[in-house]
Design a protein around this motif. Structure first.
Motif, short mmCIF file in Angstrom:
data_model
loop_
_atom_site.label_atom_id
_atom_site.label_comp_id
_atom_site.label_asym_id
_atom_site.label_seq_id
_atom_site.Cartn_x
_atom_site.Cartn_y
_atom_site.Cartn_z
N VAL A 205 82.85 0.14 -39.33
CA VAL A 205 83.96 0.75 -38.59
C VAL A 205 85.32 0.27 -39.06
N GLU A 206 85.39 -0.92 -39.69
CA GLU A 206 86.67 -1.41 -40.20
C GLU A 206 86.42 -2.41 -41.31
N HIS A 207 87.33 -2.42 -42.31
CA HIS A 207 87.18 -3.32 -43.46
C HIS A 207 88.56 -3.56 -44.06
N GLY A 208 88.82 -4.82 -44.38
CA GLY A 208 90.10 -5.15 -45.00
C GLY A 208 90.27 -6.65 -45.12
N PRO A 209 91.44 -7.11 -45.58
CA PRO A 209 91.70 -8.55 -45.64
C PRO A 209 91.53 -9.18 -44.26
N THR A 210 90.90 -10.34 -44.22
CA THR A 210 90.57 -10.97 -42.94
C THR A 210 91.80 -11.17 -42.06
N LYS A 211 92.87 -11.69 -42.64
CA LYS A 211 94.06 -11.98 -41.82
C LYS A 211 94.66 -10.70 -41.25
N ASP A 212 94.54 -9.58 -41.96
CA ASP A 212 95.07 -8.32 -41.45
C ASP A 212 94.17 -7.73 -40.38
N LEU B 61 70.98 5.21 -30.19
CA LEU B 61 72.07 5.58 -31.08
C LEU B 61 72.29 7.09 -31.06
N PRO B 62 73.52 7.56 -30.87
CA PRO B 62 73.77 9.00 -30.89
C PRO B 62 73.56 9.57 -32.28
N THR B 63 73.08 10.79 -32.34
CA THR B 63 72.84 11.44 -33.64
C THR B 63 74.09 12.15 -34.16
N ALA B 64 75.08 12.31 -33.31
CA ALA B 64 76.34 12.93 -33.74
C ALA B 64 77.48 12.30 -32.97
N GLY B 65 78.66 12.37 -33.55
CA GLY B 65 79.83 11.81 -32.91
C GLY B 65 79.98 10.32 -33.18
N CYS B 66 80.95 9.70 -32.54
CA CYS B 66 81.24 8.29 -32.75
C CYS B 66 80.22 7.42 -32.03
N ASP C 202 82.01 14.84 -33.40
CA ASP C 202 82.31 14.64 -34.81
C ASP C 202 82.28 13.16 -35.19
N ASP C 203 81.61 12.88 -36.31
CA ASP C 203 81.67 11.52 -36.84
C ASP C 203 83.11 11.23 -37.29
N PRO C 204 83.65 10.07 -36.91
CA PRO C 204 85.02 9.77 -37.32
C PRO C 204 85.10 9.52 -38.82
N PRO C 205 86.10 10.09 -39.49
CA PRO C 205 86.26 9.84 -40.91
C PRO C 205 86.79 8.43 -41.16
N THR C 206 86.51 7.89 -42.33
CA THR C 206 87.06 6.60 -42.72
C THR C 206 88.46 6.82 -43.26
N VAL C 207 89.45 6.27 -42.57
CA VAL C 207 90.85 6.46 -42.93
C VAL C 207 91.34 5.21 -43.67
N ALA C 208 91.89 5.41 -44.87
CA ALA C 208 92.38 4.30 -45.67
C ALA C 208 93.88 4.12 -45.46
N HIS C 209 94.28 2.87 -45.26
CA HIS C 209 95.69 2.50 -45.19
C HIS C 209 95.87 1.32 -46.13
N GLY C 210 96.28 1.60 -47.36
CA GLY C 210 96.37 0.54 -48.35
C GLY C 210 94.99 0.03 -48.68
N ASP C 211 94.78 -1.28 -48.54
CA ASP C 211 93.47 -1.85 -48.84
C ASP C 211 92.66 -2.07 -47.56
N ARG C 212 93.01 -1.34 -46.49
CA ARG C 212 92.27 -1.40 -45.25
C ARG C 212 91.66 -0.05 -44.92
N ALA D 54 91.04 8.00 -33.36
CA ALA D 54 92.33 7.60 -32.80
C ALA D 54 93.25 7.00 -33.84
N VAL D 55 92.69 6.46 -34.92
CA VAL D 55 93.51 5.84 -35.96
C VAL D 55 94.44 6.86 -36.59
N GLU D 56 94.01 8.13 -36.62
CA GLU D 56 94.81 9.18 -37.25
C GLU D 56 95.93 9.69 -36.34
N LEU D 57 95.88 9.33 -35.05
CA LEU D 57 96.85 9.86 -34.11
C LEU D 57 98.04 8.93 -33.96
#
Length: 337
Positions: free
Chosen positions: A236-243, A283-288, A304-314, A320-323
């Motif tokens: 669900v999330e990935h990036g530099p630890t401190k960020d 576990l739901p078969t669709a959606g978040c 809908d499955d949420p898309p993975t949104v990239a912001h730099g190296d995160r 909701a991240v897109e809003l």
């Protein structure tokens, strides 16, 4: 493999056979691990952390199986295409694994030294004396009496000592990708701090790429360079630890951080996540997958499955991240009014 390798996990799906059919423990997981970094994987029990770690060794056992995806490791290629002797040689010689319960990876009927020699013979080590010398050097580097430990059975060693033996066995054949599954579980605070210091020092001295699975965000903050957060078999999330820890983007990451007890200040600031983590059967078969516990749940999260949104190296997988922030507040107010 002579240098720290990079790892690229693409569209990884792992299923387990149950009375309800084959259910996914991981679905569509993608993760890039940069060479020479320590990457942590955090999440509640059952989120898929250990399943992902075992997949890097192509070691998922029945009733589980890897249904789709690839795990490409520099110098080895796609590990999921390896089998037989090629896969056995890759494990240990190129890929080191430290198990969560160290005693479960040690033979209670043999001394550590005999198990070390068995490991060397199985991987074609010709000079056992050199192997023993290297093992003793590693153990002494970790604050142990190498000769005594090699002459001991597992029941003669403490939990912290067994954990260090596991690290030694993962490194003694010069593996450059090391996976640690809950390396500090059930250890006292002093031993835990020692293990974490050893992990960081050995990582830097030997030029490793390290993956650490843990449920303890404090451990991840202490050691890792990058952090991946898992929930319900998804990344669900990935990036530099401190960020990630300083400004989490996914509501699940924020919930994990808010649930950490404080040693000072307002104790009431620590708030447990509502509800319970999903199981394979729920576990739901669709959606978040997080929508039932999410304070930002919206209508689109149901379908809908949420898309993975990239912001730099995160990266973060959340609708909701897109809003904009104002839209998120409105949705939250309406949902929980």
């Amino acid at each position: 493999m002579t240098t720290a390798p990079g790892v690229r996990v693409r569209d990884l799906t792992v299923v387990y056979k149950t009375p309800l059919g084959e259910l996914p423990a991981l679905r569509g997981v993608g993760l890039a691990i940069e060479p020479g970094t320590i990457t942590g994987i955090v999440g509640e029990s059952g989120s898929g952390k250990s399943t992902l770690a075992l997949s890097l060794l192509n070691a998922v056992q029945p009733p589980g199986r890897i249904a789709e995806g690839s795990v490409e490791i520099d110098g080895l290629g796609d590990v999921l295409t390896l089998g037989g002797e090629a896969l056995r040689q890759a494990r240990g010689k190129h890929l080191g694994y430290v198990f969560q319960a160290a005693q479960n990876s040690l033979n209670p009927l043999k001394t550590v030294g005999k198990q070390l020699l068995d490991l060397g013979r199985s991987h074609g080590v010709r000079d056992g004396r050199v192997l023993v010398r290297d093992a003793m050097s590693l153990l002494e580097r970790m604050g142990l009496d190498g000769a005594r430990v090699l002459d001991s059975h597992q029941h003669q060693l403490s939990g912290g000592m067994r954990q260090r033996v596991g690290i030694m066995l993962a490194l003694v054949l010069n593996a450059h990708l090391v996976i640690l599954d809950e390396p500090t579980t059930a250890l006292d605070m002093i031993t835990q701090a020692t293990i974490l210091r050893i992990i960081r020092e050995v990582h830097e001295e030997r030029g490793l790429t390290t993956l650490m699975v843990t449920h303890d965000i404090g451990v991840a903050a202490e050691v890792t360079d990058r952090l991946a957060v898992m929930y319900g078999g998804r990344l669900v999330e990935h990036g530099p630890t401190k960020d990630v820890l300083g400004s989490p983007r996914h509501p699940y990451t924020r919930g994990l951080i808010q649930a950490i007890p404080r040693l000072s200040g307002d104790i009431a600031q620590a708030r447990a996540l509502p509800g319970r983590p999903p199981t394979l059967g729920t576990l739901p078969t669709a959606g978040c997958v997080f929508r039932e516990r999410c304070p930002l749940r919206m209508e689109v999260c149901e379908t809908d499955d949420p898309p993975t949104v990239a912001h730099g190296d995160r990266n973060a997988a959340c609708h909701a991240v897109e809003l904009p922030a104002s839209a998120i507040r409105v949705e939250r107010k309406e949902e929980f009014a």
